[in-house]
Scaffold this active site. Structure first.
Site, PDB file in Angstrom:
ATOM      1  N   SER A  44    -167.023 -13.691 -10.227  1.00 48.58           N
ATOM      2  CA  SER A  44    -168.424 -14.099 -10.234  1.00 48.58           C
ATOM      3  C   SER A  44    -169.151 -13.596  -8.993  1.00 48.58           C
ATOM      4  CB  SER A  44    -168.539 -15.614 -10.378  1.00 48.58           C
ATOM      5  OG  SER A  44    -167.667 -16.251  -9.463  1.00 48.58           O
ATOM      6  N   ASP A 113    -152.551  -6.526  -1.606  1.00 48.16           N
ATOM      7  CA  ASP A 113    -151.528  -5.866  -2.414  1.00 48.16           C
ATOM      8  C   ASP A 113    -152.135  -5.406  -3.737  1.00 48.16           C
ATOM      9  OD1 ASP A 113    -148.897  -5.885  -1.313  1.00 48.16           O
ATOM     10  OD2 ASP A 113    -148.789  -8.061  -1.597  1.00 48.16           O
ATOM     11  N   TYR A 114    -151.755  -4.223  -4.175  1.00 52.94           N
ATOM     12  CA  TYR A 114    -152.130  -3.767  -5.503  1.00 52.94           C
ATOM     13  C   TYR A 114    -150.998  -4.139  -6.469  1.00 52.94           C
ATOM     14  CZ  TYR A 114    -152.742  -0.495  -9.390  1.00 52.94           C
ATOM     15  OH  TYR A 114    -152.861   0.072 -10.629  1.00 52.94           O
ATOM     16  N   ALA A 115    -151.292  -5.003  -7.410  1.00 55.89           N
ATOM     17  CA  ALA A 115    -150.304  -5.406  -8.419  1.00 55.89           C
ATOM     18  C   ALA A 115    -150.531  -4.534  -9.649  1.00 55.89           C
ATOM     19  CB  ALA A 115    -150.457  -6.894  -8.737  1.00 55.89           C
ATOM     20  N   ASP A 158    -156.514 -23.529  -9.188  1.00 56.32           N
ATOM     21  CA  ASP A 158    -156.970 -22.704 -10.316  1.00 56.32           C
ATOM     22  C   ASP A 158    -155.851 -21.783 -10.807  1.00 56.32           C
ATOM     23  OD1 ASP A 158    -158.805 -21.974 -12.246  1.00 56.32           O
ATOM     24  OD2 ASP A 158    -159.883 -20.561 -10.974  1.00 56.32           O
ATOM     25  N   GLU A 162    -154.771 -15.538 -15.591  1.00 50.71           N
ATOM     26  CA  GLU A 162    -155.603 -14.492 -14.970  1.00 50.71           C
ATOM     27  C   GLU A 162    -155.341 -14.387 -13.471  1.00 50.71           C
ATOM     28  OE1 GLU A 162    -156.562 -16.824 -17.005  1.00 50.71           O
ATOM     29  OE2 GLU A 162    -158.081 -16.132 -18.440  1.00 50.71           O
ATOM     30  N   ASP A 176    -156.217 -15.202  -5.857  1.00 50.24           N
ATOM     31  CA  ASP A 176    -157.461 -15.972  -5.951  1.00 50.24           C
ATOM     32  C   ASP A 176    -157.354 -17.378  -5.344  1.00 50.24           C
ATOM     33  OD1 ASP A 176    -160.034 -16.662  -6.393  1.00 50.24           O
ATOM     34  OD2 ASP A 176    -160.052 -16.214  -8.534  1.00 50.24           O
TER      35      ASP A 176
HETATM   36  N1  ADE Z   1    -157.048  -7.481 -10.176  1.00 51.29           N
HETATM   37  C1  ADE Z   1    -157.505  -8.368  -9.300  1.00 51.29           C
HETATM   38  N2  ADE Z   1    -156.794  -8.319  -8.181  1.00 51.29           N
HETATM   39  C2  ADE Z   1    -155.844  -7.378  -8.356  1.00 51.29           C
HETATM   40  C3  ADE Z   1    -154.769  -6.875  -7.560  1.00 51.29           C
HETATM   41  N3  ADE Z   1    -154.548  -7.359  -6.348  1.00 51.29           N
HETATM   42  N4  ADE Z   1    -153.986  -5.922  -8.075  1.00 51.29           N
HETATM   43  C4  ADE Z   1    -154.219  -5.473  -9.308  1.00 51.29           C
HETATM   44  N5  ADE Z   1    -155.198  -5.893 -10.106  1.00 51.29           N
HETATM   45  C5  ADE Z   1    -156.009  -6.846  -9.632  1.00 51.29           C
END
Ligand code: ADE
Length: 314
Positions: A44, A113-115, A158, A162, A176
């Site tokens: 948001s 971090d990139y997930a 939360d 997601e 988040d």
């Molecule tokens: N979407 C939101 N945050 C992310 C993250 N840290 N890595 C991959 N996708 C995402």
């Protein structure tokens, strides 16, 4: 100013010249150090984009927050909570790591971090429902991460599919923390069990009955949401679902849910112990760890939870 920025984001280089004089250079990361890629998600008041460090080539998820919007919408408090909780928690493998924070005229930046495998939500959607081994594998990691969050005096508030990300190694990472509650230690140096809730209500489908009825919140609300997650991983759909939020809330308060056909007995038993209206009667994390469903998990060994290969999804 309103946007204090201390610690975390500084790269320190130390050089000693021919005269033996040591100089320490502190270089703050900035947006110029990254190449931006695709959009990963939109919240948001924030956008998450893929970002690659120009010098190391390492990929990150960069959360970009618009300062003007945050001030206008009175979200400054939540942005600070997110930064503080991430700094407090992001040493754990199951929590998204915050590497750097910086800002420019318009925006605040969180380098995370990139997930690469995205949201657990997408996995559930893709497979419809998960096999029992996969549910056990992911839910054990989620429970261990929630335990760590609670042990450090934070309630997430939360927890939902997601906000559970899956990284390259198929390990979960909770994200988040913008709506998290930081608990203050009492005179005995312990964190309180319950605190009065503010106006915040999480996402309808995962909200606990005590938040709706009593307006107070404790660690038990994250356990409730954990029950909703397990249910959804097995069934492929939320336990409490209706055409609008009000009807969802009614279902939650009446414990109006049903197990789908083929829902394994052992998980039914666990979910029934989580979906208990009174938070003080709800199963706790140590009790969940002892439940039959997790019998094969050695909780005292992080490698048994985080070091095993993911089951084949299908
Ligand atoms: N979407 C939101 N945050 C992310 C993250 N840290 N890595 C991959 N996708 C995402």
């Amino acid at each position: 100013s309103e946007w204090q920025d201390r610690g975390a984001a500084k790269i320190v280089t130390t050089t000693t010249d021919e005269n033996g004089i040591t100089r320490t250079t502190v270089v703050k990361k900035s947006i110029k150090d990254f190449v931006m890629g695709k959009t990963l998600g939109e919240g948001s008041y924030s956008t998450v984009v893929l970002a690659k460090d120009k010098s190391t080539k390492k990929k990150y998820a960069m959360k970009i927050l618009d300062k003007r919007y945050i001030v206008n919408e009175k979200k400054v408090k939540y942005v600070n909570i997110e930064k503080h909780t991430l700094n407090r928690l992001s040493k754990h493998v199951g929590i998204i790591h915050l590497f750097y924070t910086f800002q420019d005229e318009q925006s605040l930046y969180f380098v995370l971090d990139y997930a690469s495998n995205g949201e657990l939500y997408t996995l559930i959607k893709k497979y419809g429902s998960m096999d029992l081994d996969s549910v056990k594998y992911y839910s054990a990691q989620i429970l261990d991460a929630i335990r760590y969050i609670h042990d450090n005096g934070v309630i997430h508030r939360d927890i939902k599919p997601e906000n559970i990300l899956v990284n390259e190694q198929m390990k979960i990472q909770i994200t988040d923390f913008g709506t998290a509650k930081l608990l203050e230690k009492n005179e005995n140096g312990e964190y309180p069990t319950n605190v009065r809730a503010t106006s915040f209500v999480g996402t309808a489908e995962y909200v606990s009955p005590e938040l709706l009825n009593e307006k107070y919140v404790g660690k038990a609300c994250d356990i409730w949401a954990f029950g909703c997650l397990i249910y959804q991983m097995i069934s492929g759909k939320p336990a409490f679902k209706a055409t609008n939020d009000y009807l969802v809330f009614q279902k939650i308060c009446k414990l109006n849910y049903a197990f789908t056909a083929g829902f394994p007995t052992i998980v039914r038993d666990l979910v029934k112990r989580i979906f208990v209206l009174k938070p003080s009667n709800r199963i706790t994390i140590p009790e969940i760890q002892k439940h039959m469903f997790f019998e094969s998990i050695e909780w005292s060994d992080p490698d048994a939870i985080w070091g095993t290969d993911p089951p084949e999804l299908g």
